[in-house]
Enzyme design. Structure first.
Site, mmCIF file in Angstrom:
data_model
loop_
_atom_site.group_PDB
_atom_site.id
_atom_site.type_symbol
_atom_site.label_atom_id
_atom_site.label_comp_id
_atom_site.label_asym_id
_atom_site.label_seq_id
_atom_site.Cartn_x
_atom_site.Cartn_y
_atom_site.Cartn_z
ATOM 1 C CG ASP A 17 -1.858 1.276 1.574
ATOM 2 O OD1 ASP A 17 -2.523 1.789 0.248
ATOM 3 O OD2 ASP A 17 -1.911 1.558 2.345
ATOM 4 C CB SER A 18 0.059 4.956 -0.601
ATOM 5 O OG SER A 18 -1.031 5.263 0.127
ATOM 6 C CB CYS A 81 -2.765 0.693 -2.326
ATOM 7 S SG CYS A 81 -2.605 2.338 -3.059
ATOM 8 C CD GLU A 160 -0.550 6.657 5.754
ATOM 9 O OE1 GLU A 160 1.190 7.339 6.495
ATOM 10 O OE2 GLU A 160 -0.517 6.180 5.849
ATOM 11 C CB CYS A 192 -9.312 4.293 0.566
ATOM 12 S SG CYS A 192 -8.186 5.454 1.288
ATOM 13 C CG HIS A 194 -4.985 5.389 4.409
ATOM 14 N ND1 HIS A 194 -3.924 4.916 2.837
ATOM 15 C CD2 HIS A 194 -4.408 5.309 5.008
ATOM 16 C CE1 HIS A 194 -3.243 4.933 3.103
ATOM 17 N NE2 HIS A 194 -2.699 5.395 4.671
#
Ligand code: DGL
Length: 274
Positions: A17-18, A81, A160, A192, A194
């Site tokens: 993932d990012s 992701c 994040e 997403c 996240h």
């Protein structure tokens, strides 16, 4: 050369993932496939992917996928992701002869099953929504589901930073989710990886009657089905090893990642990409 079956079984599952978002999928994988070795890459040095041009995200995703398959020797790849999967899943699948599992299709399937009024909201990064991947998927499912898509710029950055329940993220959610409330969706797909970390805020804003769907568990079920079908599942025995790689600040990755994923994330290694 095709490795002997038992060697293939011992190879890890690669996941990327990012940043921290793919940990939602990693959690489900660990819970559903507790015998499997796992290697996770969080590209925290280059997150967020969402606002970047599609070509750049594709390049980053291909680089990481190549690393996980060619250098680490992963037996299966999970593109955890949505932003990367929406622009690079086909390229990655074509480049490698290991199975590649994305998060869009499993999530969409679960959302289509969950809706009662046929109106499904899908939220994701600017890149994911602009790619049209969910819109195409919704149309191809032919299940009579109306997909209402909205980008949520800013959500990823809150996660994040570890700010998952602040007043600021609540205010942002009120604004970004308003069109979905007006569209009277009864199911909201967190498109997403996240966003499950913001589920409480998103749930508060959407109201209790709206079902939130995360792709994490569905993706893990797809992985289980693929490795069982191919006979490359690892047998329980010696404890599996989990490796955590980050292209950014490794100490932060461990501190934050452990809070989000749990005790399996004991330490991390620095990976240099690009
Ligand atoms: N977790 C990624 C996704 O599912 C995050 C995106 C980002 O880095 O912007 O799209």
């Amino acid at each position: 050369m095709v490795p002997p079956a038992d060697a293939a079984n011992e190879r890890p599952i690669g996941i990327f993932d990012s940043g921290f978002g793919g940990l939602t999928v990693a959690r489900s994988l660990i819970d559903l496939l507790p015998a499997e070795h796992l290697v996770y890459v969080g590209d925290t040095g280059r997150y967020p992917y969402g606002p970047r041009p599609a070509d750049q995200v594709r390049k980053f995703a291909i680089e990481i996928a190549d690393y996980l398959v060619t250098e680490v020797g992963c037996k299966l790849l999970v593109v955890a992701c949505n932003t990367a999967a929406s622009v690079a899943l086909d390229d990655i699948t074509e480049r490698h002869d290991v199975p590649v599992v994305g998060v869009l299709e499993p999530g969409m399937r679960a959302a289509a099953q969950a809706t009662r009024n046929g109106r499904v909201g899908i939220i994701g990064t600017v890149g994911t929504i602009a790619s049209g991947a969910y819109q195409r998927l919704g149309a191809s499912m032919a299940s009579g589901v109306v997909a209402v898509c909205a980008a949520c710029p800013g959500f990823v950055e809150f996660v994040e930073r570890g700010e998952t329940g602040s007043d600021q993220v609540h205010v942002l959610a009120e604004r970004l989710l308003a069109p979905l409330r007006r569209a009277q969706v009864d199911t909201l797909l967190l498109g997403c990886t996240h966003y499950p970390y913001l589920a409480r805020t998103i749930g508060d804003v959407m109201g209790r009657e709206v079902v939130l769907v995360s792709s994490a568990d569905e993706t893990a079920f797809d992985v289980l089905a693929r490795i069982e079908r191919l006979g490359i599942d690892r047998q329980p025995g010696q404890a599996p090893s989990h490796r955590w790689l980050s292209s950014g600040d490794v100490d932060w990755f461990v501190e934050m990642g452990r809070r989000l994923l749990g005790p399996e994330l004991e330490s991390a290694e620095r990976i240099s990409v690009a």
